[in-house]
Design a protein around this motif. Structure first.
Motif, PDB file in Angstrom:
ATOM      1  N   LEU B 108       0.830  -1.205   0.000  1.00 29.31           N
ATOM      2  CA  LEU B 108       0.000   0.000   0.000  1.00 29.31           C
ATOM      3  C   LEU B 108       0.863   1.251   0.000  1.00 29.31           C
ATOM      4  CD1 LEU B 108      -2.761  -1.107   2.491  1.00 29.31           C
ATOM      5  CD2 LEU B 108      -3.040  -0.618   0.069  1.00 29.31           C
ATOM      6  N   GLY B 109       1.887   1.211   0.823  1.00 32.84           N
ATOM      7  CA  GLY B 109       2.793   2.363   0.859  1.00 32.84           C
ATOM      8  C   GLY B 109       3.476   2.563  -0.480  1.00 32.84           C
ATOM      9  N   GLY B 110       3.888   1.447  -1.081  1.00 36.52           N
ATOM     10  CA  GLY B 110       4.531   1.535  -2.375  1.00 36.52           C
ATOM     11  C   GLY B 110       3.607   2.152  -3.409  1.00 36.52           C
ATOM     12  N   ARG B 111       2.350   1.730  -3.359  1.00 41.47           N
ATOM     13  CA  ARG B 111       1.362   2.300  -4.282  1.00 41.47           C
ATOM     14  C   ARG B 111       1.340   3.807  -4.201  1.00 41.47           C
ATOM     15  NH1 ARG B 111      -4.621  -0.145  -3.967  1.00 41.47           N
ATOM     16  NH2 ARG B 111      -4.265  -2.077  -5.093  1.00 41.47           N
ATOM     17  N   ILE B 112       1.201   4.288  -2.972  1.00 42.89           N
ATOM     18  CA  ILE B 112       1.079   5.733  -2.806  1.00 42.89           C
ATOM     19  C   ILE B 112       2.372   6.433  -3.220  1.00 42.89           C
ATOM     20  CG2 ILE B 112       0.688   7.568  -1.163  1.00 42.89           C
ATOM     21  CD1 ILE B 112      -1.684   6.274  -0.652  1.00 42.89           C
ATOM     22  N   ILE B 116       2.495   9.068  -6.124  1.00 45.59           N
ATOM     23  CA  ILE B 116       2.980  10.430  -5.941  1.00 45.59           C
ATOM     24  C   ILE B 116       4.147  10.694  -6.886  1.00 45.59           C
ATOM     25  CG2 ILE B 116       4.102  12.027  -4.351  1.00 45.59           C
ATOM     26  CD1 ILE B 116       2.615  10.802  -2.101  1.00 45.59           C
ATOM     27  N   GLY B 117       5.044   9.716  -6.965  1.00 45.57           N
ATOM     28  CA  GLY B 117       6.207   9.897  -7.823  1.00 45.57           C
ATOM     29  C   GLY B 117       5.800  10.125  -9.272  1.00 45.57           C
ATOM     30  N   VAL B 118       4.982   9.218  -9.776  1.00 44.50           N
ATOM     31  CA  VAL B 118       4.572   9.343 -11.170  1.00 44.50           C
ATOM     32  C   VAL B 118       3.743  10.603 -11.374  1.00 44.50           C
ATOM     33  CG1 VAL B 118       3.156   8.308 -12.964  1.00 44.50           C
ATOM     34  CG2 VAL B 118       4.687   6.885 -11.630  1.00 44.50           C
ATOM     35  N   GLY B 119       2.816  10.835 -10.455  1.00 39.11           N
ATOM     36  CA  GLY B 119       1.968  12.016 -10.572  1.00 39.11           C
ATOM     37  C   GLY B 119       2.773  13.299 -10.611  1.00 39.11           C
ATOM     38  N   ALA B 123       3.282  15.798 -13.723  1.00 38.22           N
ATOM     39  CA  ALA B 123       2.921  17.210 -13.584  1.00 38.22           C
ATOM     40  C   ALA B 123       4.102  18.083 -13.973  1.00 38.22           C
ATOM     41  CB  ALA B 123       2.485  17.487 -12.155  1.00 38.22           C
ATOM     42  N   ILE B 124       5.279  17.708 -13.484  1.00 37.24           N
ATOM     43  CA  ILE B 124       6.481  18.465 -13.815  1.00 37.24           C
ATOM     44  C   ILE B 124       6.673  18.520 -15.324  1.00 37.24           C
ATOM     45  CG2 ILE B 124       8.995  18.419 -13.721  1.00 37.24           C
ATOM     46  CD1 ILE B 124       8.779  17.283 -10.932  1.00 37.24           C
ATOM     47  N   LEU B 125       6.535  17.354 -15.953  1.00 39.84           N
ATOM     48  CA  LEU B 125       6.761  17.314 -17.387  1.00 39.84           C
ATOM     49  C   LEU B 125       5.705  18.096 -18.139  1.00 39.84           C
ATOM     50  CD1 LEU B 125       8.034  13.716 -17.893  1.00 39.84           C
ATOM     51  CD2 LEU B 125       9.259  15.852 -18.100  1.00 39.84           C
ATOM     52  N   LEU B 126       4.472  17.967 -17.687  1.00 44.75           N
ATOM     53  CA  LEU B 126       3.397  18.667 -18.375  1.00 44.75           C
ATOM     54  C   LEU B 126       3.637  20.164 -18.356  1.00 44.75           C
ATOM     55  CD1 LEU B 126       0.749  18.023 -19.769  1.00 44.75           C
ATOM     56  CD2 LEU B 126      -0.423  18.597 -17.652  1.00 44.75           C
ATOM     57  N   ILE B 233      11.249  11.028 -21.781  1.00 48.41           N
ATOM     58  CA  ILE B 233      11.148   9.772 -21.038  1.00 48.41           C
ATOM     59  C   ILE B 233      12.324   9.618 -20.087  1.00 48.41           C
ATOM     60  CG2 ILE B 233      11.132   7.270 -21.232  1.00 48.41           C
ATOM     61  CD1 ILE B 233       9.470   7.450 -23.596  1.00 48.41           C
ATOM     62  N   ILE B 234      13.498   9.995 -20.600  1.00 41.04           N
ATOM     63  CA  ILE B 234      14.652   9.937 -19.709  1.00 41.04           C
ATOM     64  C   ILE B 234      14.420  10.854 -18.524  1.00 41.04           C
ATOM     65  CG2 ILE B 234      17.098  10.401 -19.509  1.00 41.04           C
ATOM     66  CD1 ILE B 234      17.402   9.748 -22.402  1.00 41.04           C
ATOM     67  N   ALA B 235      13.877  12.030 -18.816  1.00 44.34           N
ATOM     68  CA  ALA B 235      13.639  12.992 -17.739  1.00 44.34           C
ATOM     69  C   ALA B 235      12.692  12.421 -16.693  1.00 44.34           C
ATOM     70  CB  ALA B 235      13.083  14.283 -18.315  1.00 44.34           C
ATOM     71  N   ILE B 236      11.689  11.661 -17.141  1.00 38.37           N
ATOM     72  CA  ILE B 236      10.761  11.051 -16.182  1.00 38.37           C
ATOM     73  C   ILE B 236      11.530  10.213 -15.179  1.00 38.37           C
ATOM     74  CG2 ILE B 236       8.929   9.366 -15.856  1.00 38.37           C
ATOM     75  CD1 ILE B 236       7.721  10.130 -18.398  1.00 38.37           C
ATOM     76  N   PHE B 237      12.371   9.337 -15.706  1.00 36.97           N
ATOM     77  CA  PHE B 237      13.066   8.437 -14.795  1.00 36.97           C
ATOM     78  C   PHE B 237      14.149   9.141 -14.002  1.00 36.97           C
ATOM     79  CE2 PHE B 237      11.213   4.372 -15.183  1.00 36.97           C
ATOM     80  CZ  PHE B 237      10.585   4.365 -16.416  1.00 36.97           C
ATOM     81  N   LEU B 238      14.518  10.329 -14.430  1.00 41.05           N
ATOM     82  CA  LEU B 238      15.474  11.072 -13.633  1.00 41.05           C
ATOM     83  C   LEU B 238      14.788  11.867 -12.526  1.00 41.05           C
ATOM     84  CD1 LEU B 238      18.064  12.407 -16.206  1.00 41.05           C
ATOM     85  CD2 LEU B 238      18.401  10.749 -14.380  1.00 41.05           C
ATOM     86  N   GLU B 239      13.576  12.313 -12.786  1.00 40.60           N
ATOM     87  CA  GLU B 239      12.849  13.086 -11.779  1.00 40.60           C
ATOM     88  C   GLU B 239      12.268  12.193 -10.693  1.00 40.60           C
ATOM     89  OE1 GLU B 239      13.248  17.066 -12.861  1.00 40.60           O
ATOM     90  OE2 GLU B 239      12.316  16.143 -11.122  1.00 40.60           O
ATOM     91  N   LEU B 240      11.902  11.010 -11.084  1.00 44.84           N
ATOM     92  CA  LEU B 240      11.205  10.105 -10.168  1.00 44.84           C
ATOM     93  C   LEU B 240      11.927   9.931  -8.832  1.00 44.84           C
ATOM     94  CD1 LEU B 240       8.598   8.533 -10.322  1.00 44.84           C
ATOM     95  CD2 LEU B 240       9.884   6.555 -11.065  1.00 44.84           C
TER      96      LEU B 240
END
Lengths: 546, 317, 309
Positions: B108-112, B116-119, B123-126, B233-240
């Protein structure tokens, strides 16, 4: 123009140079000494302090500050082990009705050589209740005639100041006129807000008079040095009137805000006593060590209802109180051997046996689910979906979850909202907003008389966040305040307590437990380092044994 | 004499043999696409592949486990008998103070945390894409103004602002954390996007499109943005990782998710006080955070190596 | 060149004004009462007296003007919660400690991170590469409060090598906290240097140098390393800003009286003036750090100068 590479070298080199300079530089140091001591005296106490402190007695709201100022300044009276007032700076006192006269010793001096007189106390008390200082604890002096009016003054306050009922009739006599006879006043004046301050120093340095270089004190210890937010060093005041009986020479206080680090620091031998920060989760491990010491405190932890709009049916409130298995929460979550509460008046309060008697029928230590369900059934239109409000902090979350689980068993679904402290305070009000059904709080006594606890629940008390309002209750409180004779007053207290938690009581809150103070104390000082019920420590009694 | 097949098709005078050729010529020539190449190169990078697999497995675990678990963290009663149990068959990772199963709490914690990470990352990318593409594409005065504003915003310290924003909003749930964590960290993304757009803008095919009269939004959406996709896409995995750690940091302060929800950060913070006696309570969520962060980093590295031929492996030495 | 510098300098003023404005507006939005720290209610009269004392009863635009005036005369106002100190006092006493902590962390990051990155790049995709990258990333990935707690446990408590917490006194206090703080940037540098070195290693002039027969180590140091460090230099400024503001966790755990800890405490207790003061300060630091790097970059790489002018 240097080549690109040379520039890069230059940048890197200068960065490294800066690092060296900065890294080897020392820090700021106020006053003399501070930090690392020289050859440690035998009688040195290394104290792990739990928070930042303020050495101004008028502004010392938190317990760390209170503990420090009570040893830096000389109060009129102190509290003995049995919580009776014993002479300190005042040799004796007379109480006639609403008038109290303190007779001060002579010959005592401030750390700058000035003699200590009654005028210092008059100045300090008036300052504590002044609108300029706007002290949090000014309400402690509201029992003095004219104090409230002065505190609320907006301009041209000099006249009101003179009208405050505290006067130094001569150097050794302090006359206090109260608003009514208050038998607890003498004991109350052992509180830190009643400590004296040195007028000339404050006039000269203004807000900054508490700095190590400028502070002037008159107590058994004085400030040798202090580093803001980091540490403070106290040394024995050899000029103090009773200095011959003070064994401790030096106190090195280090601020360690994080509980886990504090315990690590203690275990590494860096501090000898920890009195504020033991995380509840560490207590089971530490309980069996010889350094663990537990003190009872004068305070009650409770969960308050929103009685006016939300949990209006007293039967539901009783049911919810009955459903709580206090002992289980104490054993498994808070783990500091608190005593399950059976009233609002805490254990250790004088007169408690008479006032509380058998205790409330709604607070069985292990909970009583069957009775709880019975009362729940009696409730008309009970609110079965409620929101619990609590502030964040280690056991609070778990306690709320435990309660949520217990109330589920009587059919109540609760949502827990954990708020940050200031947000939580906004929600408390008073009056609490409609969203709040039940909230977590506690009350720690300011002085040792039950009126301090019972007067919380009057209709217009700023600390009554439940919306509970009973005109009869208010009348009884007023009556108690006008009853100087102890036994008669305790009888009224008994009635008041019954109105709260008794068999016919309104139960505007669920009493949970009476607080305790778990400490870690090294064996060398364990015998003599003591915390009293009001969380005060008398360093003049501490001795480092071999 | 060489026949230009296109002419033949256009004039319709092609002979059947030429028609064949013409038909063949009409079909698009099969060439290796950027993505296929990149995928191939990615697979050659063992570290990135393992990281990708682990990441995927963990995400799947977090998504699926709460549906199959016999434990219901929210409504199961508090059971002090089972407080702080060690790993066992019934509770593979042990229990917490209230007797609740740690494996389920982890999921459950991982989900959240992942949400949050993906969200926050999205948002950052958008915001970054919108801001950066307008700036880069428009150029001139608008670009200048936007970049100056960005300079100003860069001056805002990231975590203090997240804290302030959370304090203002007042609530600490999934969405507010997303807002708080993204609000002060989209600047770099905007700059990257702008940089890419500016570079690509000068390309011939863009000029051609302009010459043909394509509208700006068509150019943007059809030509420029897809080519920045790789970088994004690279940026996504760097921001996460930054977001996940930021969330752990906020939990440590006490501004994390309110119970009964938990995030990996708040789980770790809960366990800190008992690390001496029950190290599993803090170790497990911390390891989970570390795994997520590490995998994201390796995936990002792998993707960058894959998409950017310049960092191809040098076999000499 | 000077035109470039001057222009950049002038831009910092509106930037700062914007930051102040934003912080001011945001702080006004947070509900709370700086004068109520305990659950005991503050008597109404006392509350009003305090608000009057600190000008909080004035309309917001007046407060804003007063504040801006204060900032430009370097007077950031009194602390609303700690009455015996002004914001200037607090910053003077605590900011240098955070800077020290940050710079020392930085030193760890450079001293360990850059060589790690170099080595990893030279041995790309080998065990060295994976191992080093993994190690450095672990320092970054595991939450700092856990790392700090474990460091204290193993090095101080069990090992008895260093004190558990504190900052002033001997150099020993400074080792663990700066190391713990430096782990993140260490990994960041390692990866940055690795990436940039890999790129440089592809360049023609490197191949030329090798073809010419120069010894490999010389090639690496003289040609490759210098050019790979440019991105690292660029990264230093925002990283520095991050370190200084991200010190909170380390400061709390290691009992360091730094500005990060003060900042978070000030937000919790709603000490508006302290929060604004520290935010403005950090922004100033970041803005000027960016300015310095921009100027440096303009000097180092003429192309950027033209592009931005």
């Amino acid at each position: 123009m240097l080549s690109r590479n040379r520039w890069q070298q230059a940048v890197l080199l200068s960065l490294v140079a800066v690092l060296f300079v900065v890294g080897c530089g020392g820090g700021d140091d106020e006053g003399s000494g501070g930090g690392a001591g020289t050859a440690a005296a035998e009688q040195t106490l290394k104290w792990g302090l739990g928070s930042e402190f303020n050495l101004d007695p008028g502004l010392a709201t938190d317990t760390t500050s209170a503990k420090l100022v009570l040893n830096l300044f000389d109060p009129l009276v102190k509290l003995a082990d049995d919580l009776e007032a014993v002479p300190s700076m005042a040799e004796s006192w007379d109480v006639t009705g609403a008038k109290v006269v303190y007779h001060l010793r002579s010959g005592s001096k401030w750390s700058n050589g000035d003699p200590v007189t009654a005028k210092d106390y008059e100045y300090a008390w008036k300052r504590a209740v002044s609108p300029e200082l706007a002290s949090d604890y000014s309400y402690q002096l509201y029992g003095i005639k004219g104090a409230v009016e002065y505190n609320e003054c907006e301009k041209n306050c000099a006249k009101l100041r003179d009208a405050v009922g505290v006067k130094a009739t001569d150097d050794q006599t302090l006359e206090v006129t109260l608003t009514s006879p208050q038998p607890w006043f003498i004991q109350q004046s052992a509180h830190s807000v009643f400590l004296p301050v040195h007028e000339a120093t404050i006039e000269k340095f203004g807000d900054r008079w508490t700095r190590a270089q400028s502070i002037v004190t008159n107590g058994p210890f004085k400030v040798e040095g202090a580093q803001p937010s980091a540490s403070i060093t106290l040394i024995k005041n050899s000029e103090w009137r009773d200095a011959a009986n003070v064994k401790l020479e030096r106190v090195e206080g280090k601020i360690i805000v994080d509980g886990t680090t504090a315990v690590q620091s203690f275990e590494a031998g860096e501090v000898d006593v920890l009195d504020e920060q033991l995380p509840a989760a560490e207590t089971p491990r530490l309980k069996d060590t010889p350094e663990y010491e537990l003190y009872p405190g004068l305070g009650t932890s409770y969960y308050g209802f929103n009685v006016k709009d939300n949990i209006t049916d007293v039967n539901q409130r009783r049911a919810m109180s009955l459903a709580v298995d206090r002992q289980s929460i104490i054993d498994n979550i808070t783990q500091a051997n608190e005593k399950p509460a059976n009233a609002f008046t805490p254990d250790g309060m004088p007169g408690e046996e008479d006032i509380v008697g058998e205790g409330s029928p709604f607070t069985p230590a292990a909970g009583d689910l069957d009775m709880a369900k019975e009362y729940m059934a009696k409730a008309k239109n009970p609110k079965t979906k409620i929101t619990i409000y609590s502030n964040e902090g280690a056991p609070n979350k778990e306690v709320a979850q435990a309660l949520q689980s217990m109330w589920k068993q009587i059919g109540i679904d609760s949502t827990i909202k954990i708020l940050e402290w200031q947000q939580f305070l906004e929600f408390l009000g008073p009056p609490p907003p409609k969203a709040v059904d039940i909230y977590r709080l506690g009350w720690v006594g300011d002085f040792v008389d039950d009126i301090n606890f019972l007067e919380l629940w009057t209709c217009d008390s700023g600390n009554n966040n439940t919306g509970f309002c009973d005109k009869e209750y208010d009348a009884l409180v007023a009556k108690a305040k006008g009853t100087p004779e102890t036994a008669a007053r305790y009888a009224i207290y008994k009635q008041l307590e019954a109105k709260l938690t008794g068999p016919d009581g309104a139960l505007p809150f669920i009493p949970l437990w009476y607080i305790t103070y778990p400490n870690l104390e090294r064996e060398t000082i364990k015998e003599t380092f003591k915390i009293n019920l009001l969380d005060q420590v008398d360093l003049t009694k501490v001795e480092v044994k071999g | 004499m060489s026949v230009d097949p296109r002419e033949a098709v256009a004039t319709g005078t092609a002979a059947p043999a030429i028609a064949d050729l013409a038909a063949q010529a009409g079909r698009p020539v099969h060439r290796a696409s950027l993505w296929r190449d990149a995928w191939r190169r990615y697979l050659q990078n063992r570290g990135a592949v393992i990281a990708g697999a682990v990441f995927l497995l963990f995400v799947l675990f977090c998504l699926i486990w709460p549906f199959v678990t016999p434990y219901d963290i929210r409504s199961d009663p508090v059971n002090f008998q089972q407080s702080y149990e060690g790993p066992s068959v019934k509770h593979p990772l042990g229990t917490d103070q209230l007797g609740k199963d740690l494996l389920t709490k982890l999921a459950l914690g991982g989900r959240i945390s992942i949400a949050i990470g993906v969200g926050a990352t999205l948002a950052i990318l958008l915001i970054g894409v919108v801001y950066g593409s307008i700036s880069g594409f428009a150029g001139g005065r608008l670009d200048n103004a936007q970049m100056r504003l960005l300079d100003a915003l860069y001056g805002l310290p990231y975590l203090p602002f997240a804290i302030i924003v959370l304090a203002i909003i007042g609530e600490n749930n999934l969405w507010t954390m997303v807002i708080a964590l993204s609000i002060a960290s989209w600047f770099t993304a905007a700059r990257i996007v702008r940089g890419q757009i500016i570079t690509l803008k000068e390309n011939d095919y863009v000029r051609a499109a302009k010459a043909v009269g394509a509208r700006w939004y068509r150019i943007l959406s059809r030509h420029l943005l897809p080519n920045t996709l790789g970088v994004l896409i690279i940026a996504i995995f760097l921001e996460l990782p930054g977001v996940i750690l930021g969330e752990a940091f906020l939990s440590f302060i006490g501004l994390g998710i309110s119970p009964p929800d938990a995030s990996l950060g708040s789980l770790a913070q809960e366990g800190r006080a008992v690390y001496r006696v029950h190290p599993n309570v803090i170790a497990i969520p911390s390891i989970a955070i570390a795994v997520l962060v590490l995998c994201a980093n390796f995936i990002a590295d792998g993707m960058r190596d894959a998409l950017d031929p310049r960092t191809r492996e040098t076999k000499e030495h | 060149m000077t035109g470039f510098i001057l222009r950049r300098l002038l831009w910092t003023i509106p930037v700062l004004l914007l930051v102040i404005f934003l912080t001011f507006v945001l702080m006004r939005q947070i509900e709370g009462n700086p004068f109520r720290q305990t659950s005991r209610a503050v008597p109404l009269a006392v509350q009003q007296n305090l608000e009057r004392k600190f000008n909080l009863d004035e309309p917001w635009y007046i407060q804003y003007v007063l504040y801006v005036k204060g900032v430009f005369t370097f007077d950031l106002g009194p602390s609303l919660v700690t009455r015996d100190r002004t914001v200037n006092d607090i910053i003077k006493e605590h900011f240098p400690k955070s800077v020290q902590l940050g710079l020392l962390a930085f030193a760890w990051a450079i001293v360990f991170g850059i060589p790690m990155g170099v080595l990893a790049a030279l041995r790309q995709n080998s065990a060295y590469d994976y191992g080093l990258m993994f190690l450095s990333n672990v320092g970054y990935a595991v939450p700092s409060f856990l790392v700090a707690t474990l460091l204290i446990y193993y090095v101080s408590l069990k090992g008895g090598l260093l004190p558990t917490n504190g900052w002033e006194g001997s150099w020993k206090y400074k080792v663990l906290p700066s190391f713990a703080l430096g782990l993140g940037p260490m990994a960041y540098f390692a990866r940055l240097v690795r990436g940039s070195m890999l790129e440089t290693l592809q360049q023609d002039y490197v191949r030329t140098a090798k073809a010419k027969g120069l010894r490999w180590p010389r090639v690496v140091v003289v040609h490759v390393l210098r050019n790979s460090l440019i991105p690292a230099v660029t990264a230093m400024a925002p990283l520095l800003g991050f370190i200084i503001t991200g010190t909170f966790v380390i400061e709390v755990i290691f009992s360091i009286p730094g500005i990060g800890r003060y900042f978070v405490t000030a937000i919790s207790s709603r000490d508006y003036s302290v929060v604004m003061g520290i935010t403005v300060l950090t922004s100033v630091v970041i803005v000027f750090a960016n300015l310095v790097v921009d100027i440096l970059y303009g000097i180092l790489d003429p192309r950027t100068r033209d592009a931005r002018a």
